[in-house]
Design a protein around this motif. Structure first.
Motif, PDB file in Angstrom:
ATOM      1  N   VAL A   3       0.848  -1.187   0.000  1.00 52.59           N
ATOM      2  CA  VAL A   3       0.000   0.000   0.000  1.00 52.59           C
ATOM      3  C   VAL A   3       0.887   1.241   0.000  1.00 52.59           C
ATOM      4  O   VAL A   3       2.012   1.217   0.521  1.00 52.59           O
ATOM      5  CB  VAL A   3      -0.955  -0.013   1.219  1.00 52.59           C
ATOM      6  CG1 VAL A   3      -0.191   0.220   2.528  1.00 52.59           C
ATOM      7  CG2 VAL A   3      -2.083   0.999   1.061  1.00 52.59           C
ATOM      8  N   ASP A   4       0.398   2.295  -0.600  1.00 55.36           N
ATOM      9  CA  ASP A   4       1.062   3.594  -0.618  1.00 55.36           C
ATOM     10  C   ASP A   4       0.678   4.371   0.646  1.00 55.36           C
ATOM     11  O   ASP A   4      -0.411   4.181   1.198  1.00 55.36           O
ATOM     12  CB  ASP A   4       0.599   4.351  -1.864  1.00 55.36           C
ATOM     13  CG  ASP A   4       1.107   5.781  -1.947  1.00 55.36           C
ATOM     14  OD1 ASP A   4       2.330   5.966  -2.034  1.00 55.36           O
ATOM     15  OD2 ASP A   4       0.272   6.703  -1.941  1.00 55.36           O
ATOM     16  N   ALA A 161      -6.294   5.472  -8.370  1.00 52.92           N
ATOM     17  CA  ALA A 161      -5.839   4.774  -7.170  1.00 52.92           C
ATOM     18  C   ALA A 161      -6.846   5.051  -6.065  1.00 52.92           C
ATOM     19  O   ALA A 161      -7.284   6.195  -5.887  1.00 52.92           O
ATOM     20  CB  ALA A 161      -4.454   5.256  -6.752  1.00 52.92           C
ATOM     21  N   ASP A 218      -5.368   1.306  -2.338  1.00 53.53           N
ATOM     22  CA  ASP A 218      -4.072   1.551  -2.961  1.00 53.53           C
ATOM     23  C   ASP A 218      -3.221   2.531  -2.186  1.00 53.53           C
ATOM     24  O   ASP A 218      -1.991   2.519  -2.288  1.00 53.53           O
ATOM     25  CB  ASP A 218      -4.266   2.097  -4.384  1.00 53.53           C
ATOM     26  CG  ASP A 218      -5.062   1.151  -5.258  1.00 53.53           C
ATOM     27  OD1 ASP A 218      -4.664  -0.027  -5.353  1.00 53.53           O
ATOM     28  OD2 ASP A 218      -6.086   1.580  -5.830  1.00 53.53           O
ATOM     29  N   SER A 219      -3.868   3.415  -1.412  1.00 48.36           N
ATOM     30  CA  SER A 219      -3.130   4.461  -0.710  1.00 48.36           C
ATOM     31  C   SER A 219      -3.830   4.840   0.584  1.00 48.36           C
ATOM     32  O   SER A 219      -5.063   4.784   0.682  1.00 48.36           O
ATOM     33  CB  SER A 219      -2.991   5.702  -1.608  1.00 48.36           C
ATOM     34  OG  SER A 219      -2.110   6.645  -1.031  1.00 48.36           O
ATOM     35  N   PHE A 250       2.024   3.821  -5.229  1.00 48.49           N
ATOM     36  CA  PHE A 250       1.022   3.026  -5.935  1.00 48.49           C
ATOM     37  C   PHE A 250       1.246   3.038  -7.450  1.00 48.49           C
ATOM     38  O   PHE A 250       1.850   3.929  -8.022  1.00 48.49           O
ATOM     39  CB  PHE A 250      -0.389   3.554  -5.634  1.00 48.49           C
ATOM     40  CG  PHE A 250      -0.578   5.002  -5.986  1.00 48.49           C
ATOM     41  CD1 PHE A 250      -0.793   5.422  -7.293  1.00 48.49           C
ATOM     42  CD2 PHE A 250      -0.524   5.976  -4.991  1.00 48.49           C
ATOM     43  CE1 PHE A 250      -0.948   6.753  -7.603  1.00 48.49           C
ATOM     44  CE2 PHE A 250      -0.673   7.319  -5.295  1.00 48.49           C
ATOM     45  CZ  PHE A 250      -0.891   7.707  -6.609  1.00 48.49           C
ATOM     46  N   ARG A 253      -4.635   1.801 -11.420  1.00 49.03           N
ATOM     47  CA  ARG A 253      -5.447   0.699 -11.928  1.00 49.03           C
ATOM     48  C   ARG A 253      -6.523   1.280 -12.833  1.00 49.03           C
ATOM     49  O   ARG A 253      -6.817   2.470 -12.796  1.00 49.03           O
ATOM     50  CB  ARG A 253      -6.079  -0.098 -10.779  1.00 49.03           C
ATOM     51  CG  ARG A 253      -7.050   0.704  -9.923  1.00 49.03           C
ATOM     52  CD  ARG A 253      -7.741  -0.182  -8.897  1.00 49.03           C
ATOM     53  NE  ARG A 253      -6.841  -0.561  -7.815  1.00 49.03           N
ATOM     54  CZ  ARG A 253      -6.696  -1.814  -7.399  1.00 49.03           C
ATOM     55  NH1 ARG A 253      -7.374  -2.784  -7.969  1.00 49.03           N
ATOM     56  NH2 ARG A 253      -5.874  -2.101  -6.399  1.00 49.03           N
TER      57      ARG A 253
END
Length: 255
Positions: A3-4, A161, A218-219, A250, A253
């Motif tokens: 994960v970011d 993200a 993602d973050s 990240f 996507r």
């Protein structure tokens, strides 16, 4: 699992200082930097981007309502075309400053009230993202996970993200609890770290009433203006890594 970890920053203005960006940039992997509308100025933007570049931190443009006095946290009713032009100007400023430093703007994230309004209104979100992408077609859009922002980004076929917040409480529809309500902002660094591990492992937002909203994560964001921001970011990263969750910038996507 990875994960970011990001923070909103670059929000100082002239001699007035907001947050400890230099310290945060030693912990986070992405930074959303104010563009001078809700906060920041050209000198602050340049210095924040420079430190991010030196630390290998991904740089993002952080446009918001042109509302210095309200820090971009007041809802403003304005024509969509005017809002789109404001976003184009802000993203353009980020791109120009980054280019002058030899840096790249990777992502775009809407700030404050603009972010909250677009998390509820898909048409507004789509209009804002269309404007941002018209200025920076290669940007990754950072969206509030499981909200109208995500639906708008998917409808555009944009790279995006999904973001959750370490320092904010959630409503049952995945929107953020109003800052004016008790418990809306989380100040306990240890609690923030534990919450993020639980959510990342579950791949779900866990709301205040225990509702689980499944979503890619993602973050994770830590607001740079929160007094405990540096401690919260450090706690989140330390707790994630202790659970063998890799913290790194990240990749976008697509839906």
């Amino acid at each position: 699992m990875q994960v970011d970890l990001n923070a909103d920053m670059g929000e100082s203005f002239g001699p007035w200082k907001m947050g400890d960006d230099a310290a945060l940039l030693g912990t986070v992997t992405s930074a959303s930097i104010a563009c001078g509308a809700h906060a920041g100025d050209p000198d602050v933007m340049a210095s924040t981007m420079r430190i991010a570049l030196e630390n290998g931190v991904g740089i993002g443009s952080h446009p918001g309502f042109a509302d210095i006095q309200g820090f971009g946290r007041r809802r403003i009713d304005m024509p969509l075309a005017s809002l789109q032009n404001s976003i184009r100007c802000q993203v353009g400023a980020s791109l120009g400053m980054a280019r002058s430093l030899g840096a790249t703007v990777r992502h775009i994230k809407l700030h404050g009230a603009l972010g909250n309004m677009t998390s509820e209104d898909e048409d507004m979100a789509r209009g804002c993202y269309e404007a941002a992408l018209s200025a920076h077609p290669d940007a990754i859009i950072m969206v509030l996970a499981a909200t109208a922002q995500e639906r708008a980004a998917r409808s555009l076929g944009a790279a995006f993200a999904c973001e959750i917040f370490a320092d904010r409480a959630y409503n049952a529809d995945a929107t953020l609890v109003d800052r004016r309500k008790p418990g809306a902002v989380i100040h306990d660094a240890d609690l923030a770290g534990k919450r993020m591990v639980d959510m990342v492992k579950a791949q779900a937002i866990i709301t205040e009433d225990g509702t689980r909203i499944e979503t890619p994560i993602d973050s994770i964001c830590c607001h740079g203006d929160t007094p405990e921001a540096v401690d919260i970011a450090a706690s989140v990263r330390r707790t994630l890594e202790a659970e063998r969750i890799t913290v790194k910038a990240f990749d976008g996507r697509r839906g």
